[in-house]
Design an enzyme around this catalytic site. Structure first.
Site, PDB file in Angstrom:
ATOM      1  N   GLY A 102      15.484   5.397   7.095  1.00 19.59           N
ATOM      2  CA  GLY A 102      14.286   6.012   7.652  1.00 19.59           C
ATOM      3  C   GLY A 102      13.419   4.988   8.339  1.00 19.59           C
ATOM      4  O   GLY A 102      13.577   3.789   8.142  1.00 19.59           O
ATOM      5  N   PRO A 103      12.482   5.485   9.156  1.00 20.36           N
ATOM      6  CA  PRO A 103      11.613   4.593   9.926  1.00 20.36           C
ATOM      7  C   PRO A 103      10.722   3.714   9.048  1.00 20.36           C
ATOM      8  O   PRO A 103      10.664   3.894   7.826  1.00 20.36           O
ATOM      9  CB  PRO A 103      10.760   5.565  10.746  1.00 20.36           C
ATOM     10  CG  PRO A 103      11.470   6.863  10.712  1.00 20.36           C
ATOM     11  CD  PRO A 103      12.251   6.899   9.443  1.00 20.36           C
ATOM     12  N   ILE A 104      10.003   2.820   9.695  1.00 23.13           N
ATOM     13  CA  ILE A 104       9.096   1.904   8.996  1.00 23.13           C
ATOM     14  C   ILE A 104       8.035   2.711   8.248  1.00 23.13           C
ATOM     15  O   ILE A 104       7.428   3.616   8.812  1.00 23.13           O
ATOM     16  CB  ILE A 104       8.419   0.956  10.017  1.00 23.13           C
ATOM     17  CG1 ILE A 104       9.482   0.148  10.779  1.00 23.13           C
ATOM     18  CG2 ILE A 104       7.426   0.032   9.333  1.00 23.13           C
ATOM     19  CD1 ILE A 104       8.941  -0.619  11.985  1.00 23.13           C
ATOM     20  N   ASP A 115      17.670   0.231  -0.558  1.00 24.97           N
ATOM     21  CA  ASP A 115      16.678   0.377   0.492  1.00 24.97           C
ATOM     22  C   ASP A 115      17.456   0.237   1.827  1.00 24.97           C
ATOM     23  O   ASP A 115      18.640   0.023   1.795  1.00 24.97           O
ATOM     24  CB  ASP A 115      15.744  -0.825   0.301  1.00 24.97           C
ATOM     25  CG  ASP A 115      14.435  -0.713   0.993  1.00 24.97           C
ATOM     26  OD1 ASP A 115      14.288   0.165   1.825  1.00 24.97           O
ATOM     27  OD2 ASP A 115      13.560  -1.547   0.697  1.00 24.97           O
ATOM     28  N   ARG A 169      -0.162   0.477   3.547  1.00 23.75           N
ATOM     29  CA  ARG A 169       0.514  -0.705   2.974  1.00 23.75           C
ATOM     30  C   ARG A 169      -0.161  -2.000   3.436  1.00 23.75           C
ATOM     31  O   ARG A 169      -0.223  -2.970   2.691  1.00 23.75           O
ATOM     32  CB  ARG A 169       1.985  -0.689   3.368  1.00 23.75           C
ATOM     33  CG  ARG A 169       2.789  -1.718   2.613  1.00 23.75           C
ATOM     34  CD  ARG A 169       4.240  -1.609   2.948  1.00 23.75           C
ATOM     35  NE  ARG A 169       4.443  -1.523   4.384  1.00 23.75           N
ATOM     36  CZ  ARG A 169       5.517  -1.002   4.957  1.00 23.75           C
ATOM     37  NH1 ARG A 169       6.481  -0.545   4.216  1.00 23.75           N
ATOM     38  NH2 ARG A 169       5.637  -0.964   6.260  1.00 23.75           N
ATOM     39  N   ASP A 217       4.914  14.191  -0.940  1.00 23.23           N
ATOM     40  CA  ASP A 217       4.242  12.954  -1.333  1.00 23.23           C
ATOM     41  C   ASP A 217       4.789  12.542  -2.706  1.00 23.23           C
ATOM     42  O   ASP A 217       4.176  12.810  -3.748  1.00 23.23           O
ATOM     43  CB  ASP A 217       2.723  13.193  -1.378  1.00 23.23           C
ATOM     44  CG  ASP A 217       1.978  11.955  -1.849  1.00 23.23           C
ATOM     45  OD1 ASP A 217       2.621  10.963  -2.240  1.00 23.23           O
ATOM     46  OD2 ASP A 217       0.734  11.985  -1.832  1.00 23.23           O
TER      47      ASP A 217
END
Ligand code: ATP
Ligand code: GNG
Length: 228
Positions: A8-10, A78, A144, A189
């Site tokens: 998945g994207p950043i 990951d 983040r 979420d």
């Protein structure tokens, strides 16, 4: 048991879900090298100069992780080696690599993927892809807080992130190293909402059961490690 790779994207939540899933399944998490990665801040400061070096750095660490994961046969990763070329191709397409670097990269990648074919276990069992919109991606990047990823750090990052999202759809459609499934990272979420977290875990365990990788009556409870 199983080797699961996340994609998945950043800021999509891969590292977060890697930890949750490894804990739930009682398996080992492998994380992408970020905070200990000396090339990443250099890349964001001067992408054209460091795109190739960063890619070789990531490719090397990803090769190491996937080999260890496929050897032990019981892991969650990951972002993995299967996404490496997506990033490099995108950077090459916007002029951040010479044609010699592109050729060298693809030869190296080809050699490494050839090595994986010689492993006793050749492929992961499942890819779990987290989809997010541009707005969610930016919110998570802000939350983040890595300084060099913020839109205010470099005016070209908005275009870079939007472009990255466009590259993911064909990448996911073409991925065929294992069965695959998608998680809605905009709606779910799984960090703050326990119900959403359970929905995600149920979706993944249902897929593993359907594939015969988990017993039908498995509910995770015996494998959960209590977090300190
Ligand atoms: N589903 C979610 N709902 C709410 N917040 C989330 C969710 N997933 C991740 N986050 C938060 O978003 C931030 C980015 O998450 P994380 O580091 O797991 O993303 P990532 O996909 O691993 O990113 P990267 O590609 O940069 O490594 C973290 O602050 C995390 O707590
Ligand atoms: N150029 C480039 N190639 C990769 O393979 C790659 N993988 C991750 N990243 C960047 C995105 C986040 O900032 C940060 C954490 O994912 O590292 C990459 N950047």
């Amino acid at each position: 048991m199983t080797v699961i790779v996340l994609s998945g994207p950043i800021g999509a939540g891969k590292s977060s879900l890697t930890g949750i899933l490894a804990n739930y399944l009682g398996t080992k998490p492998f994380y992408e090298s970020v905070d200990d990665n000396p090339v990443l801040p250099l890349f964001y400061a001067d992408p054209k100069k460091y795109a190739f070096l960063l890619q070789v750095y990531f490719l090397n660490t990803r090769f190491h992780s996937i080999k260890a994961a496929l050897t032990e046969d019981n892991n969650v990763l990951d972002r993995s080696i299967y996404e490496d070329a997506l990033f490099f191709q995108m950077n090459a397409d916007i002029g951040r690599a010479t044609s010699e670097e592109v050729d060298t990269y693809y030869e190296l990648l080809h050699n490494m993927m050839g090595e994986l074919k010689r492993m006793p276990k050749k492929n992961p069992d499942l890819l779990v892809h987290i989809n997010v919109s541009y707005d969610t991606m930016i919110k998570r990047i802000q939350k983040r807080g890595r300084p060099y990823e913020q839109l205010s750090y470099d005016s070209t990052l908005e275009d870079y992130y939007k472009r990255l999202l466009r590259y993911y759809k064909p990448w996911y459609d073409n991925y065929d190293y294992s069965p695959k499934m998608e998680i809605d990272g905009d709606k779910l979420d799984f960090m703050a909402n326990p119900d959403d977290k359970q929905v995600v875990l149920d979706q993944i365990t249902a897929k593993l059961k359907e594939m015969g990788k988990l017993p039908e009556d498995w509910n995770g409870s015996t494998n959960i490690q209590v977090e300190a």
